[in-house]
Design a protein around this motif. Structure first.
Motif, PDB file in Angstrom:
ATOM      1  N   MET A   1     -12.689   6.820  11.952  1.00  0.00           N
ATOM      2  CA  MET A   1     -11.250   6.823  12.181  1.00  0.00           C
ATOM      3  C   MET A   1     -10.876   5.675  13.106  1.00  0.00           C
ATOM      4  SD  MET A   1      -8.691   8.409  11.278  1.00  0.00           S
ATOM      5  CE  MET A   1      -7.121   9.074  11.617  1.00  0.00           C
ATOM      6  N   TRP A   2      -9.770   5.063  12.857  1.00  0.00           N
ATOM      7  CA  TRP A   2      -9.315   3.908  13.623  1.00  0.00           C
ATOM      8  C   TRP A   2      -8.699   4.353  14.947  1.00  0.00           C
ATOM      9  CZ3 TRP A   2      -4.012   2.645  14.461  1.00  0.00           C
ATOM     10  CH2 TRP A   2      -3.825   1.434  15.097  1.00  0.00           C
ATOM     11  N   LYS A   3      -9.093   3.662  15.988  1.00  0.00           N
ATOM     12  CA  LYS A   3      -8.536   3.951  17.315  1.00  0.00           C
ATOM     13  C   LYS A   3      -8.157   2.645  17.990  1.00  0.00           C
ATOM     14  CE  LYS A   3     -11.044   8.202  18.370  1.00  0.00           C
ATOM     15  NZ  LYS A   3     -11.385   8.630  17.084  1.00  0.00           N
ATOM     16  N   GLY A   4      -7.253   1.912  17.401  1.00  0.00           N
ATOM     17  CA  GLY A   4      -6.843   0.614  17.937  1.00  0.00           C
ATOM     18  C   GLY A   4      -5.758   0.743  18.987  1.00  0.00           C
ATOM     19  N   ASP A  45      -5.589  -6.056  14.219  1.00  0.00           N
ATOM     20  CA  ASP A  45      -6.615  -5.071  14.598  1.00  0.00           C
ATOM     21  C   ASP A  45      -7.609  -4.863  13.465  1.00  0.00           C
ATOM     22  OD1 ASP A  45      -5.629  -4.746  17.140  1.00  0.00           O
ATOM     23  OD2 ASP A  45      -4.712  -2.798  16.772  1.00  0.00           O
ATOM     24  N   PHE A  46      -7.102  -4.810  12.239  1.00  0.00           N
ATOM     25  CA  PHE A  46      -7.985  -4.669  11.083  1.00  0.00           C
ATOM     26  C   PHE A  46      -8.903  -5.885  10.958  1.00  0.00           C
ATOM     27  CE2 PHE A  46      -8.751  -5.829   6.637  1.00  0.00           C
ATOM     28  CZ  PHE A  46      -9.603  -4.793   6.286  1.00  0.00           C
ATOM     29  N   LEU A  47      -8.325  -7.097  11.045  1.00  0.00           N
ATOM     30  CA  LEU A  47      -9.129  -8.313  10.920  1.00  0.00           C
ATOM     31  C   LEU A  47     -10.163  -8.409  12.041  1.00  0.00           C
ATOM     32  CD1 LEU A  47      -6.438 -10.910   9.806  1.00  0.00           C
ATOM     33  CD2 LEU A  47      -8.196  -9.813   8.404  1.00  0.00           C
ATOM     34  N   LYS A  48      -9.797  -7.948  13.223  1.00  0.00           N
ATOM     35  CA  LYS A  48     -10.748  -7.937  14.336  1.00  0.00           C
ATOM     36  C   LYS A  48     -11.955  -7.066  13.977  1.00  0.00           C
ATOM     37  CE  LYS A  48      -9.011  -7.803  18.486  1.00  0.00           C
ATOM     38  NZ  LYS A  48      -8.409  -7.359  19.759  1.00  0.00           N
ATOM     39  N   SER A  49     -11.713  -5.945  13.333  1.00  0.00           N
ATOM     40  CA  SER A  49     -12.807  -5.046  12.939  1.00  0.00           C
ATOM     41  C   SER A  49     -13.695  -5.689  11.875  1.00  0.00           C
ATOM     42  CB  SER A  49     -12.258  -3.703  12.430  1.00  0.00           C
ATOM     43  OG  SER A  49     -11.726  -3.829  11.120  1.00  0.00           O
ATOM     44  N   ALA A 128      -4.224 -13.162   1.849  1.00  0.00           N
ATOM     45  CA  ALA A 128      -3.474 -12.462   0.808  1.00  0.00           C
ATOM     46  C   ALA A 128      -4.383 -11.914  -0.290  1.00  0.00           C
ATOM     47  CB  ALA A 128      -2.418 -13.392   0.202  1.00  0.00           C
ATOM     48  N   ARG A 129      -5.361 -12.700  -0.723  1.00  0.00           N
ATOM     49  CA  ARG A 129      -6.166 -12.258  -1.858  1.00  0.00           C
ATOM     50  C   ARG A 129      -7.420 -11.483  -1.442  1.00  0.00           C
ATOM     51  NH1 ARG A 129      -7.963 -17.584  -1.642  1.00  0.00           N
ATOM     52  NH2 ARG A 129     -10.207 -17.612  -1.351  1.00  0.00           N
ATOM     53  N   ASP A 130      -7.871 -11.664  -0.199  1.00  0.00           N
ATOM     54  CA  ASP A 130      -9.136 -11.075   0.218  1.00  0.00           C
ATOM     55  C   ASP A 130      -8.952  -9.978   1.273  1.00  0.00           C
ATOM     56  OD1 ASP A 130     -11.993 -10.983   0.207  1.00  0.00           O
ATOM     57  OD2 ASP A 130     -12.000 -12.114   2.082  1.00  0.00           O
ATOM     58  N   CYS A 131      -8.345 -10.317   2.392  1.00  0.00           N
ATOM     59  CA  CYS A 131      -8.225  -9.385   3.524  1.00  0.00           C
ATOM     60  C   CYS A 131      -7.155  -8.321   3.299  1.00  0.00           C
ATOM     61  CB  CYS A 131      -7.918 -10.149   4.808  1.00  0.00           C
ATOM     62  SG  CYS A 131      -9.069 -11.487   5.162  1.00  0.00           S
ATOM     63  N   TYR A 132      -6.009  -8.734   2.780  1.00  0.00           N
ATOM     64  CA  TYR A 132      -4.880  -7.820   2.621  1.00  0.00           C
ATOM     65  C   TYR A 132      -5.212  -6.623   1.716  1.00  0.00           C
ATOM     66  CZ  TYR A 132      -0.216  -6.212   1.175  1.00  0.00           C
ATOM     67  OH  TYR A 132       0.883  -5.450   0.874  1.00  0.00           O
ATOM     68  N   PRO A 133      -5.833  -6.829   0.550  1.00  0.00           N
ATOM     69  CA  PRO A 133      -6.178  -5.662  -0.267  1.00  0.00           C
ATOM     70  C   PRO A 133      -7.124  -4.689   0.456  1.00  0.00           C
ATOM     71  CG  PRO A 133      -6.318  -7.657  -1.593  1.00  0.00           C
ATOM     72  CD  PRO A 133      -6.129  -8.086  -0.153  1.00  0.00           C
ATOM     73  N   LYS A 137      -6.533  -0.525   1.848  1.00  0.00           N
ATOM     74  CA  LYS A 137      -7.467   0.583   1.612  1.00  0.00           C
ATOM     75  C   LYS A 137      -8.119   1.086   2.897  1.00  0.00           C
ATOM     76  CE  LYS A 137      -8.646  -1.260  -2.911  1.00  0.00           C
ATOM     77  NZ  LYS A 137      -9.625  -2.072  -3.638  1.00  0.00           N
ATOM     78  N   SER A 138      -7.875   0.395   3.993  1.00  0.00           N
ATOM     79  CA  SER A 138      -8.568   0.692   5.248  1.00  0.00           C
ATOM     80  C   SER A 138      -8.142   2.028   5.845  1.00  0.00           C
ATOM     81  CB  SER A 138      -8.316  -0.422   6.275  1.00  0.00           C
ATOM     82  OG  SER A 138      -6.970  -0.380   6.733  1.00  0.00           O
ATOM     83  N   ASP A 139      -9.025   2.592   6.658  1.00  0.00           N
ATOM     84  CA  ASP A 139      -8.710   3.813   7.402  1.00  0.00           C
ATOM     85  C   ASP A 139      -7.501   3.593   8.305  1.00  0.00           C
ATOM     86  OD1 ASP A 139     -10.867   5.054   6.237  1.00  0.00           O
ATOM     87  OD2 ASP A 139     -12.179   4.849   7.982  1.00  0.00           O
ATOM     88  N   LEU A 140      -7.409   2.411   8.886  1.00  0.00           N
ATOM     89  CA  LEU A 140      -6.306   2.086   9.785  1.00  0.00           C
ATOM     90  C   LEU A 140      -4.963   2.248   9.075  1.00  0.00           C
ATOM     91  CD1 LEU A 140      -6.126  -1.074  12.053  1.00  0.00           C
ATOM     92  CD2 LEU A 140      -4.208  -0.386  10.652  1.00  0.00           C
ATOM     93  N   TYR A 141      -4.815   1.573   7.930  1.00  0.00           N
ATOM     94  CA  TYR A 141      -3.544   1.625   7.216  1.00  0.00           C
ATOM     95  C   TYR A 141      -3.292   3.019   6.638  1.00  0.00           C
ATOM     96  CZ  TYR A 141       0.266   0.437   4.051  1.00  0.00           C
ATOM     97  OH  TYR A 141       1.471   0.403   3.399  1.00  0.00           O
TER      98      TYR A 141
END
Length: 151
Positions: A1-4, A45-49, A128-133, A137-141
């Protein structure tokens, strides 16, 4: 679970809405995500992970750079962006092709407001094509969407 560190209440966004309400619109496009301050924070925060935080930091630095009005400030900011993100072995080196890197290096002594445009477009495309998708799907979002739905 995300705790940012992302704040889930208050009016952080550039729009007069709650960030939880805004979270639903982030799934529409990477532009919707990036135009919102709270979206930028969540994506960062997602990209940092994923150990790729330099991408959004570079993109944001370029957005600020394009707003500069004075030449001395442009030169100073261009050199900071170059040394932090572009030069080989930079502390937050972005992943761009060597031709783009060489072109920036060649012209850094006389920067213009478009000095980083090609590199910024490459990084935007990568996000846009790699990180965003993956972000969608991430737990954070997904956690943000569930919190928004449960209100």
């Amino acid at each position: 679970m995300w705790k940012g560190r992302f704040a889930l209440s208050g009016r952080l966004c550039c729009f007069p809405k709650d960030p939880l309400e805004e979270a639903e619109t982030w799934g529409e496009s990477v532009d919707k995500l990036l135009e919102c301050k709270s979206g930028q924070i969540a994506f960062r925060d997602f990209l940092k992970s994923e150990y790729s935080e330099e991408n959004i930091l570079f993109w944001l630095a370029c957005e600020e750079y394009k707003k500069i009005k004075s030449v001395p400030e442009m030169i100073s900011s261009a050199n900071r962006i170059y040394s932090e993100f572009v030069q080989v072995e930079a502390p937050r080196q972005i992943n761009i092709d060597c031709g783009t890197r060489e072109n920036i290096t060649k012209n850094i002594s006389q920067p213009s407001l478009s000095s980083f445009d090609t590199a910024q477009k490459l990084i935007y495309s990568l996000m846009a094509r790699d990180c965003y998708p993956r972000f969608l799907k991430s737990d954070l979002y997904q956690a943000l969407l569930m919190r928004a739905d449960s209100r």
